[in-house]
Design an enzyme around this catalytic site. Structure first.
Site, PDB file in Angstrom:
ATOM      1  N   GLY A  35      -1.840  -1.422 -16.378  1.00 21.37           N
ATOM      2  CA  GLY A  35      -1.452  -0.651 -17.553  1.00 21.37           C
ATOM      3  C   GLY A  35      -2.612   0.163 -18.054  1.00 21.37           C
ATOM      4  O   GLY A  35      -3.744   0.035 -17.585  1.00 21.37           O
ATOM      5  N   ASP A  40      -3.422  -6.529 -34.426  1.00 16.67           N
ATOM      6  CA  ASP A  40      -2.573  -5.659 -33.607  1.00 16.67           C
ATOM      7  C   ASP A  40      -1.455  -6.476 -32.963  1.00 16.67           C
ATOM      8  O   ASP A  40      -1.236  -6.405 -31.749  1.00 16.67           O
ATOM      9  CB  ASP A  40      -3.406  -4.955 -32.543  1.00 16.67           C
ATOM     10  CG  ASP A  40      -2.650  -3.784 -31.918  1.00 16.67           C
ATOM     11  OD1 ASP A  40      -1.679  -3.312 -32.541  1.00 16.67           O
ATOM     12  OD2 ASP A  40      -3.024  -3.359 -30.816  1.00 16.67           O
TER      13      ASP A  40
END
Length: 710
Positions: free
Chosen positions: A360, A477
């Protein structure tokens, strides 16, 4: 000989008599001493003439030790020269045999001159004569002892022979006065033995030993044994000292090597060491610990009912790139094994950072799949040079993640620092992310039981960060893209690059926005003030994703329903009040769910997304609510539905835009999140198919969202 005894009595008055007598006998002493009845004594006396001066000084103490026999002591020293003092001393005990007894004493006299050990026996013999008289029968043994002494001295056999003819009456003497014979037998062995020990110069030792144990004739025998064992003792002592020195040297070498090894394994730079005030409390969900134990944080929860969700969260599985060994450290720096990697090693691990190994890509850089030499799969996160995340987040991850070990948190394997390159090596999680399974294109519907398991597992990981780390760790996050799944759909909270240590003395942490829009808490967007309740809000959004199957922000939804929180808030109130949650639950489940679990998750999500941060529950309460079968506790914090300040979506949007400008200096946002598997930025940019499309850039969603609102 008889005349010399008569003249000798005056001698006892002073110890000066021995020297004159030795001088008088000196004519026969050097060679002729053998002709005299006491030849052996003179022979012994000739070598130690220099010693008599010392013995008297040393010999004086014995009298003090034995007060009763001092007079005999004085009488005994003179006998050596004339042999008469003994006759005067024995008459008191037994007058008839004084003359025969005279010869045995001469044998006793030499010892005092040589080693001063015999005098004590004589001193103590006068007192025991009465008791010794009864011991007359044992007199024969003394003669038996005489032959051995004769054999012991190699050069003295002739002397005893000459000595025996003179005192031929000595055998009868032992029979009558048992006291005198014991002394003679003791004396000969002493003469024979002292011929050897004088070299060892143990004058002081024998004096004390006989004085304490003179009554028994056996005491005279040990001295020779001690004299012989003295050499052995010294030898053994030498060996012992040498052995101790060798062992000490080996210990020093071992310690030096161990210290060097520690220095090699230590961090090369102290700036990567965790703060001194950072500590971690263990809980029941750590490696190798009993999962049935209650949560150790404040307001702890009980995890005994974890199996109700279909799997035990306390079980330990080692498949799929996980290392859950029971010996893993609780709060150690990245556990055991290699922790520091060179850039060349990582190049080999990732096959030159090949594109086909990319898992990713986010705002910080790329994540590559790699394989260590032992066959273990890892995920290598490479920070972009000059990226916004930069060294600050890298150092935070090294400092924090290396100290955190929990089965619901991704573990850090190692790190690399090479010039401007900064890389982190994580354990590889093979089954993509929650975002992938919920919103991925062409993915099968995620079962409800797995959704519950993922919710509970990720909640436990966050609760551990908030409650058991001191100072607490705030993730900052939380989102579905940062919840990784293993092959059995166990949740692993990832991406600690945004985590910060929140000192307990501070109520908030002000920092630039790095979270994903759609998960931001209202107070975070307004002022940048960050607390653990901000993570609770973000986790509430994740729960809404699990319940509804929708994205946190979806620009393809009808006007006013783009934000998941804004759309779900009235439906949450309705479901809690009426029990009707049909409009909330993901229709793809086709009612394949447990209503009690759905309702419990709805209540928890509603409490987590409250507009007021202080009115939100703590993560430990969230875990208890999700993982409880019956009473879920007071998840509302005493607040009823609708009591929290109303959620103003317009104000939220304005706050978001304002904060974005404050944080970044322009009306744009950077990539965020860690993505894996089939997802990449290129795929996300194609997103035009509603729930089936994947978004990884929040810039488009938020810009469109704000434009449509205004």
């Amino acid at each position: 000989m008889s005349d010399s005894p008569t003249s000798s009595p005056p001698a006892p008055s002073a110890d000066s008599a021995p020297p004159p007598d030795t001088s008088s006998d000196g004519s026969a002493a050097p060679p002729p001493t053998d002709s005299a009845p006491p030849p052996s004594p003179p022979a012994d006396s000739s070598p130690p003439p220099a010693l008599p001066s010392l013995p008297p000084a040393v010999f004086s103490p014995p009298p003090t030790v034995s007060s009763p026999p001092p007079p005999p002591l004085d009488s005994s020293p003179p006998p050596p020269p004339d042999l008469t003092p003994p006759p005067s001393s024995p008459p008191p005990p037994d007058a008839p045999p004084p003359i025969p007894i005279v010869f045995p004493p001469p044998i006793d006299s030499p010892p005092p001159e040589s080693t001063n050990s015999p005098p004590p026996p004589e001193v103590f013999e006068p007192p025991p004569p009465p008791a010794d008289e009864d011991e007359s029968p044992p007199a024969p043994p003394p003669p038996e002892q005489l032959p051995p002494p004769a054999s012991s001295p190699q050069g003295g056999p002739k002397k005893p022979k000459k000595h025996h003819p003179g005192p031929a009456t000595s055998p009868p003497a032992p029979s009558a006065p048992a006291t005198s014979p014991p002394a003679p037998p003791n004396a000969p062995p002493r003469n024979s033995s002292h011929a050897l020990p004088p070299k060892s110069t143990a004058a002081g030792g024998p004096l004390t030993s006989p004085s304490r144990g003179v009554p028994s004739s056996g005491n005279s025998v040990p001295p020779p044994a001690n004299s012989g064992g003295g050499y052995q003792g010294k030898t053994m002592a030498g060996f012992a000292i040498a052995g101790f020195a060798v062992i000490a040297l080996m210990a020093v070498v071992f310690l030096v090597r161990r210290k060097k090894k520690r220095n090699i394994d230590a961090y090369s730079d102290s700036q990567y060491l965790p703060p001194s005030n950072f500590s971690i409390k263990s809980d029941g969900f750590l490696y190798g610990q009993n999962p049935t134990k209650g949560y150790s944080g404040p307001g702890g929860y009980n995890s005994q009912q974890q199996s109700n969700s279909g799997n035990s969260f306390g079980s330990q599985r080692g498949g799929g790139g996980y290392t859950r060994s029971g010996s893993a450290p609780d709060s150690a720096v990245m556990g055991s094994g290699q922790t520091h990697f060179t850039y060349e090693e990582l190049t080999d691990i990732t096959e030159g950072f090949s594109k086909h190994n990319i898992l990713g890509e986010g705002g910080f850089g790329c994540v590559y799949k790699g394989k260590l030499n032992d066959g273990k799969l890892v995920a290598v996160k490479q920070l972009k040079v000059g990226s916004g995340q930069g060294d600050r987040e890298f150092k935070a991850e090294v400092e924090i993640i290396s100290r955190v070990h929990h089965r619901h948190l991704v573990s850090l394997v190692g790190y690399c620092i090479a010039d401007s390159e900064r890389l982190l090596i994580y354990e590889y999680v093979p089954n993509q992310t929650l975002e992938h399974h919920l919103h991925g294109k062409g993915r099968p519907v995620l079962e409800w039981a797995r959704r519950v398991r993922i919710a509970i597992g990720s909640a436990k990981g966050l609760a551990y960060l908030h409650e058991d780390c001191h100072p607490k760790i705030i993730h900052r996050d939380i989102k579905s893209a940062n919840i990784l799944l293993d092959d059995e759909f166990e949740a692993q909270v990832a991406d600690f690059g945004l985590a910060k240590l929140n000192d307990s003395t501070q109520t908030h942490v002000s920092t630039r926005v790095m979270g994903t829009f759609g998960y931001l808490a209202p107070e975070y967007a307004q002022s940048g003030k960050l607390t653990d309740r901000s993570d609770v809000f973000s986790f509430g959004v994740v729960l809404l994703e699990l319940i509804t199957g929708r994205k946190p922000v979806d620009q393809y939804q009808p006007l006013g329903e783009e934000s998941l929180v804004e759309w779900a808030r009235p439906l949450l109130h309705k479901a809690i009040e009426t029990g009707d949650f049909s409009e909330l639950v993901d229709r793809r489940l086709e009612k394949h769910y447990v209503e009690n679990e759905v309702f419990r998750m709805i209540e928890t999500a509603a409490a987590c997304v409250r507009h007021s941060g202080p009115k939100r529950p703590r993560m430990v309460q969230v875990v208890r609510a999700l993982d409880s079968e019956g009473d879920m506790g007071d998840i509302s914090n005493g607040n009823k539905v609708g009591q929290s300040s109303a959620y103003d979506s317009g104000q939220y949007n304005n706050d978001t835009m304002k904060f974005r400008k404050m944080a970044f200096g322009f009306d744009d946002s950077s990539d965020s999140g860690m993505y894996s598997g089939d997802y990449s930025v290129q795929d996300s940019r194609k997103g035009s198919n509603g729930a089936s499309s994947e978004f990884t850039r929040n810039e488009t969603e938020n810009r469109n969202f704000n434009n449509r609102r205004y």
